[in-house]
Write an enzyme that holds these catalytic residues in place. Structure first.
Site, PDB file in Angstrom:
ATOM      1  N   ASP A  43       0.854  -1.188   0.000  1.00 54.54           N
ATOM      2  CA  ASP A  43       0.000   0.000   0.000  1.00 54.54           C
ATOM      3  C   ASP A  43       0.886   1.232   0.000  1.00 54.54           C
ATOM      4  O   ASP A  43       2.014   1.186   0.515  1.00 54.54           O
ATOM      5  CB  ASP A  43      -0.924   0.021   1.224  1.00 54.54           C
ATOM      6  CG  ASP A  43      -2.148   0.907   1.018  1.00 54.54           C
ATOM      7  OD1 ASP A  43      -3.215   0.361   0.673  1.00 54.54           O
ATOM      8  OD2 ASP A  43      -2.024   2.139   1.177  1.00 54.54           O
ATOM      9  N   ASP A  70       3.987   2.402  -4.245  1.00 52.38           N
ATOM     10  CA  ASP A  70       3.257   3.311  -5.123  1.00 52.38           C
ATOM     11  C   ASP A  70       3.000   2.560  -6.424  1.00 52.38           C
ATOM     12  O   ASP A  70       3.904   2.373  -7.233  1.00 52.38           O
ATOM     13  CB  ASP A  70       4.084   4.573  -5.374  1.00 52.38           C
ATOM     14  CG  ASP A  70       3.411   5.537  -6.335  1.00 52.38           C
ATOM     15  OD1 ASP A  70       2.299   5.234  -6.819  1.00 52.38           O
ATOM     16  OD2 ASP A  70       4.004   6.603  -6.623  1.00 52.38           O
ATOM     17  N   ASN A  97      -5.551  -4.867  -6.590  1.00 52.56           N
ATOM     18  CA  ASN A  97      -6.705  -4.328  -5.877  1.00 52.56           C
ATOM     19  C   ASN A  97      -6.659  -2.810  -5.747  1.00 52.56           C
ATOM     20  O   ASN A  97      -7.701  -2.170  -5.601  1.00 52.56           O
ATOM     21  CB  ASN A  97      -6.776  -4.965  -4.481  1.00 52.56           C
ATOM     22  CG  ASN A  97      -7.815  -4.307  -3.596  1.00 52.56           C
ATOM     23  OD1 ASN A  97      -9.009  -4.364  -3.870  1.00 52.56           O
ATOM     24  ND2 ASN A  97      -7.360  -3.658  -2.519  1.00 52.56           N
ATOM     25  N   TYR A 163     -13.498   7.200 -14.223  1.00 55.35           N
ATOM     26  CA  TYR A 163     -13.641   5.947 -13.481  1.00 55.35           C
ATOM     27  C   TYR A 163     -14.209   4.857 -14.394  1.00 55.35           C
ATOM     28  O   TYR A 163     -13.696   3.732 -14.450  1.00 55.35           O
ATOM     29  CB  TYR A 163     -14.523   6.156 -12.262  1.00 55.35           C
ATOM     30  CG  TYR A 163     -14.454   5.025 -11.264  1.00 55.35           C
ATOM     31  CD1 TYR A 163     -13.313   4.821 -10.494  1.00 55.35           C
ATOM     32  CD2 TYR A 163     -15.526   4.159 -11.090  1.00 55.35           C
ATOM     33  CE1 TYR A 163     -13.239   3.783  -9.573  1.00 55.35           C
ATOM     34  CE2 TYR A 163     -15.465   3.117 -10.177  1.00 55.35           C
ATOM     35  CZ  TYR A 163     -14.317   2.932  -9.415  1.00 55.35           C
ATOM     36  OH  TYR A 163     -14.258   1.902  -8.510  1.00 55.35           O
ATOM     37  N   THR A 200     -17.019   0.126   2.210  1.00 56.38           N
ATOM     38  CA  THR A 200     -15.608   0.480   2.350  1.00 56.38           C
ATOM     39  C   THR A 200     -15.504   2.003   2.288  1.00 56.38           C
ATOM     40  O   THR A 200     -16.490   2.689   1.971  1.00 56.38           O
ATOM     41  CB  THR A 200     -14.755  -0.130   1.214  1.00 56.38           C
ATOM     42  OG1 THR A 200     -15.068   0.547  -0.011  1.00 56.38           O
ATOM     43  CG2 THR A 200     -15.000  -1.626   1.073  1.00 56.38           C
TER      44      THR A 200
END
Length: 265
Positions: A43, A70, A97, A163, A200
């Site tokens: 992450d 990154d 992910n 997106y 989330t």
């Protein structure tokens, strides 16, 4: 380094999960560890992903390693893949992910910066991950790549151009990878997962629009879902678990909708 396998549906699998510090990545990490995998958790938030690895190791000692990462940087991909393969003793599953959303932006108000950020994190990172992981995945075959897309990659919505486009790109690029790997006889499968609204932090903008009330936001979002509720992180994690396991050994180039029936309408 050799890690002793534990029993489970992904026993002996060596799994790298990006964007693992929270949300879907966290759910995947705990589930995969319980089912026997050894994990490389990455992450951009080094502190949070280190904390997650610590919590996973409390549950299943010695199962998780953490890396600052990154996903928009090719140099970072090369470094992290090599470190993870060394720590885990190889790599047999890659879960792409990591992803970001952006502001609601109609075409005349949208910005190049918004598109560039979503392209780099949502789509280009998938290519970089596959490029650098494939030598290790081929060596550990049977292996699997699981790319987290979105229902927004299959069904468009106004104001979500970047997106929609990047998540659709993940969907189609997954098929390209699947065909390349199959034709080369690498025994590396590649599939995409397409969640709808899941509990989330990605729902935070919707919660803000509902006056900060998570229940009201969930109720509004669920109106378009036949099952009349939004999803839980484990709903997605179970699908990823199946695709990471040898249970799905004849499944490649497919898309899995985790959407409560939304796209069936």
């Amino acid at each position: 380094m050799s890690v002793k396998p534990r029993p489970g549906r992904v026993a002996g699998k060596k799994v790298l999960i990006t964007g693992a510090a929270g949300g879907l990545g966290e759910a995947m990490a705990f589930m995969m560890a319980r089912e026997g995998a050894t994990l490389a958790l990455t992450d951009i938030d080094e502190t949070r992903v280190a904390d997650l690895a610590w919590r996973v190791n409390v549950q299943t000692p010695g199962s998780a390693f953490a890396y600052a990462h990154d996903v928009a940087s090719e140099d970072d991909w090369a470094r992290v893949i090599d470190a993870a393969a060394a720590d885990l003793g190889g790599l047999s599953v890659l879960v792409n992910n990591a992803g970001v959303g952006g502001p609601l932006a109609f075409v005349e108000q949208d910005t190049v910066e918004n598109w560039q950020r979503q392209y780099e994190i949502n789509l280009r990172s998938v290519m970089l991950g596959a490029k650098h992981a494939l030598p290790h995945l081929r060596a550990a075959a049977p292996a699997s790549i699981v790319n987290i897309s979105s229902i927004a990659g299959l069904a468009a919505a106004p104001g979500m151009g970047a997106y929609n486009a990047t998540k659709a790109g993940v969907w189609m690029y997954t098929k390209t990878l699947a065909l390349e790997a199959a034709k080369a006889d690498w025994n590396v499968r590649c599939n995409s997962v397409h969640p709808v609204f899941i509990k989330t932090p990605i729902l935070d903008p919707f919660i803000a629009m509902a006056g900060g009330d998570p229940d009201k936001a969930a109720e509004r979002l669920a109106r378009g879902i036949p099952l009349k509720r939004i999803g839980e992180p484990d709903d997605v994690a179970y699908c990823v678990l199946y695709l990471a396991s040898d249970e799905s050994k004849f499944v490649t180039g497919s898309e899995f909708k985790i959407d409560g029936g939304m796209t069936a309408q």
